[in-house]
Each structure stands twice: as C-alpha cells, then as structure tokens.
Design an enzyme around this catalytic site. Structure first.
Site, PDB file in Angstrom:
ATOM      1  NE  ARG A 236      -3.020  -0.321   3.155  1.00 20.58           N
ATOM      2  CZ  ARG A 236      -2.533   0.204   4.280  1.00 20.58           C
ATOM      3  NH1 ARG A 236      -2.287   1.488   4.362  1.00 20.58           N
ATOM      4  NH2 ARG A 236      -2.300  -0.561   5.332  1.00 20.58           N
TER       5      ARG A 236
ATOM      6  CE1 TYR B  81     -15.438   7.816 -17.078  1.00 21.59           C
ATOM      7  CE2 TYR B  81     -15.244   7.911 -14.691  1.00 21.59           C
ATOM      8  CZ  TYR B  81     -15.389   7.176 -15.849  1.00 21.59           C
ATOM      9  OH  TYR B  81     -15.482   5.818 -15.786  1.00 21.59           O
TER      10      TYR B  81
ATOM     11  CG  ASP C 137      -9.567  12.760 -16.093  1.00 18.13           C
ATOM     12  OD1 ASP C 137      -8.797  12.239 -16.929  1.00 18.13           O
ATOM     13  OD2 ASP C 137     -10.522  12.147 -15.574  1.00 18.13           O
TER      14      ASP C 137
ATOM     15  CE  LYS D  59     -11.510   4.203 -19.086  1.00 14.53           C
ATOM     16  NZ  LYS D  59     -11.965   5.482 -18.564  1.00 14.53           N
TER      17      LYS D  59
HETATM   18  C1  PLP Z   1     -12.415   5.925 -17.364  1.00 14.14           C
HETATM   19  C2  PLP Z   1     -12.211   7.298 -16.892  1.00 14.14           C
HETATM   20  C3  PLP Z   1     -12.041   7.586 -15.537  1.00 14.14           C
HETATM   21  C4  PLP Z   1     -12.139   6.528 -14.462  1.00 14.14           C
HETATM   22  O1  PLP Z   1     -11.140   5.596 -14.589  1.00 14.14           O
HETATM   23  P1  PLP Z   1     -11.268   4.065 -14.070  1.00 14.14           P
HETATM   24  O2  PLP Z   1      -9.936   3.502 -14.397  1.00 14.14           O
HETATM   25  O3  PLP Z   1     -12.413   3.453 -14.810  1.00 14.14           O
HETATM   26  O4  PLP Z   1     -11.551   4.159 -12.602  1.00 14.14           O
HETATM   27  C5  PLP Z   1     -11.812   8.902 -15.174  1.00 14.14           C
HETATM   28  N1  PLP Z   1     -11.761   9.879 -16.088  1.00 14.14           N
HETATM   29  C6  PLP Z   1     -11.924   9.648 -17.391  1.00 14.14           C
HETATM   30  C7  PLP Z   1     -11.851  10.779 -18.348  1.00 14.14           C
HETATM   31  C8  PLP Z   1     -12.146   8.345 -17.844  1.00 14.14           C
HETATM   32  O5  PLP Z   1     -12.310   8.115 -19.163  1.00 14.14           O
END
Ligand code: PLP
Length: 394
Positions: free
Chosen positions: A59, A112, A184, A209
C-alpha cells in the site's frame, strides 16, 4: 543457519531465490510481493518515511508500481507520480487529500460520470462547496474564487462532447490565487497534451484507457509538478488504500511501449470516421476536435497535437436509432470504456444513462440519439464499412 540444518517445512517456505547474473532484463521485473524485508530496524523505520523510501508494504510502494510511476512522471514531465488501483482511485485520492468539509472547489460542468458523482457526494454528505464552470472562460474562475477555494479541477477533453477546456488560461488564474489545478488528461494522454507544461499542478489518468491500451489492466495515476504536493497526496493514499496492483502496473508498462504508435493512429482513424459521418444523411451532427466546425477548433489546434480517438455523433432517429446502430456493429463492439486498440461504441441514452430523462440528458450535453465511438487502431476503411452497414440498419 546452514541450509543443511533446515527441515523441509522451512526449506519449502524459504527456497533459494535467483536473480539474473551477468545480464539484465530489458523490461521492468514483475515484483508481486507486497511486503519487503530489511536488514536493520532503523532501515525498516526509515521505509515509513515517504513515497521515495525503500519499498515497505504494497500500500506504500512496490518496485514494479514504482517503475510505472517513473515512466508516467517522465511522459508528463512531472517531478513524481503515484499509481492507483483505477482512475477513480487516483481522482478520489487527489480530491479528498486536498479538499475537506467546508472547503470550496471549482470544476467543469461536463465531467467524467464517476467524477461528477464524487463531487455531488462530497457536496451532499461532506459539505464541500462546488462551483461548476464551462471551461472556456478564465473570468468565470476569477469571479468564483474564495478564500477557502482549495482546488480547480478540469478535464482536457470532455466526454462525450469532446469539448476542449482552456487549461492554460484557467490554471493561470488559479495559480495567481495560490490554488492548485488538477487536470484529468485521460482522453488526451501526454502525447496530445501535457497539463503540467501548461500551468497545472497535477495530471490525472485512468491508465485503464490509452496508457495501458489493451483493455486488460484497470489502473490510474496522478502525476505532480511538485514533490511537496506529491507527498501530501501519497500520505492520504496510504490511508485510502486504492494502491495499484503490481501485475496491472506491469501490463500498463508493456502497453506504454507502443503508446507513440497507437495514439496518432487513434486520432487519425477518429478524424477520418468523423469526416465521413458528417456527410451521412442519418447523422445530425458530429463532434471531434479535428473537425473544422468543432466549437473549440482553434483552441484544440493550439493545444492538442491531434484530436484524440473519441468522437460522438447524433443520430436523427433518437434513442431507438442509437441502440439499433450499436447492436448492428460487427467489427466494433458495443461496450463501455475507451482507449482500447479495438473500436468500442455505445449510445449513452439507451445504456449508461438509460435512467435519465430527456431533460437530464440535455443537461449532460447528451441527446437521445448520441452515440460515442472510441475509435481503435484497426484499418479505417474496415471500420467505416462496418459503421456504414450499421447506419443502414437504423
Ligand atoms: C475511465 C475514466 C475515468 C475513471 O477511470 P477508471 O480507471 O475506470 O476508474 C476517469 N476519467 C476519465 C476521463 C475516464 O475516461
């Protein structure tokens, strides 16, 4: 003790461990261990000291996870990074480390879904004050700043509208007020845009992603311009427990090796599909940052290396057309998520947002006929043939 003195019960628990000798592995080794041994009590005590100390417990840190953190800090030109179990883990760690009850946050209206839900929850249950702006206008941020503003939270490219925020202008306002900016950057990746180069303090990613790229490793990361902020968020993350899995970190590192090949291909494929969709009679409108009629076209061409792999479009036939179109696809899959080498499509109104009324959909900048395609790296003519066939089924 000599090995010859040991019983089988002890030998089987403590087998000899071999390290490579005379050569070096080319990739980061996969260390699944979540606990590490020390030669002295003092060394063990020192390992509790911070994000750069010796690996202690999973952790706190792990050598494979740390390799990923170094790779991401390098790509985002940051001072340090922390990897998390998911993108939402990273987002939660950053927001809840920097914002507490009674504090004020400025964020974007289009966020998101998970992040939108988190801010709503913080507002309702923790008394956090949240103001939402368009992402276009630094004056709007100026006007909302208060003495208790703790964070400006933005997204580079909004989902599914593909609107592009003016990160440099908004972050400059926050900086002048001493407020950190978190961005983000999942949709853009550091290959299209680097928030820290444009005045942000934290770049966030769902590595599930594009960074991982193959849909097989959920994960997240926060990259920091400043080591002090990194340490603060890291300490909170140890309490939160959303630590990255070493195996997923290893898969993400493997995915990263082809990032510079994949991202331009995603963008080029998405731009080609968007142009063809714009000419199709069943389609009312198309959104992709590389299209000449995109509302943020100038900003996108100034800030982004290319428009990214996500596009959305509106079908004239509404919700039924969106469902029929996505079900008729054969090369592309009807699936959530994005950033995969495979093309993924869904119509929010009939899937992820099926409980929303028409008015609620409109407030989220989604119509009944909106379809989002996260364009993969397949052959663009094959993808278009698939899409054209599915449009004919609408
Ligand atoms: C998918 C996504 C998230 C969340 O990510 P996870 O890995 O699914 O928890 C946050 N912001 C954006 C822009 C995303 O596409």
């Amino acid at each position: 003790m000599e090995r010859t003195e040991l019983d089988d019960a002890t030998r089987s628990v403590h087998p000899p461990v071999s390290e490579p000798e005379g050569s070096t592995p080319l990739g980061a080794p996969l260390h699944l261990d979540h606990q590490f041994a020390f030669a002295t009590a003092e060394a063990l005590a020192g390992a509790f000291n911070g994000p750069d100390a010796a690996p202690l417990y999973g952790r706190y840190s792990n050598p494979t996870v740390r390799s990923l953190e170094h790779a991401l800090a390098d790509l985002e030109r940051g001072a340090a990074a922390t990897a998390y179990a998911s993108g939402m883990g990273a987002i939660n760690a950053v927001i809840t480390a920097l914002v507490g009850s009674g504090d004020h946050v400025i964020t974007q209206r289009a966020l998101y879904g998970g992040t939108h839900a988190l801010f709503t929850d913080l507002e309702k249950r923790w008394g956090v004050q949240v103001d939402r702006v368009s992402g276009d206008d630094p004056e709007e941020v100026w006007a909302l700043l208060r003495p208790n503003t703790r964070l400006l939270y933005l997204e580079t490219i909004a989902n599914p509208t593909t609107r592009v925020s003016d990160v440099p202008a908004l972050a400059a306002v926050a900086r002048e007020a001493g407020v950190p900016t978190a961005v983000d950057n999942t949709f853009a990746t550091p290959l299209l845009f680097r928030p820290l180069d444009h005045g942000a303090d934290i770049a966030l990613h769902s590595t599930s992603k594009y960074l991982g790229g193959h849909g097989d490793a959920i994960g997240g990361a926060a990259v920091f311009a400043d080591r002090g902020l990194h340490r603060r968020v890291w300490e909170h993350g140890v309490e939160l427990g959303a630590c990255a899995s070493p195996f997923n970190a290893w898969l993400t590192l493997r995915g990263l090796r082809t990032l510079a090949l994949r991202v331009p291909r995603h963008s080029a494929n998405a731009a080609a599909i968007a142009r063809r969709l714009a000419d199709h009679p069943a389609v009312r409108s198309v959104a992709h940052p590389d299209l000449p009629d995109h509302p943020d076209r100038d900003r996108a061409s100034r800030l982004l290396a290319s428009g990214g792999g996500v596009l959305s479009f509106d079908l004239r036939g509404g919700r039924a057309a969106g469902a029929a179109f996505t079900e008729a696809l054969q090369v592309a899959s009807l699936a959530p998520s994005l950033g995969d080498v495979k093309t993924l499509a869904m119509a929010p109104a009939s899937t992820s947002h099926h409980r929303l009324t028409a008015a609620e959909l409109e407030a989220a900048s989604i119509t009944e006929g909106t379809v989002r395609i996260a364009v993969g790296i397949e052959d663009p003519d094959d993808l278009w043939a698939d899409i054209e066939r599915a449009l004919a089924a609408v």
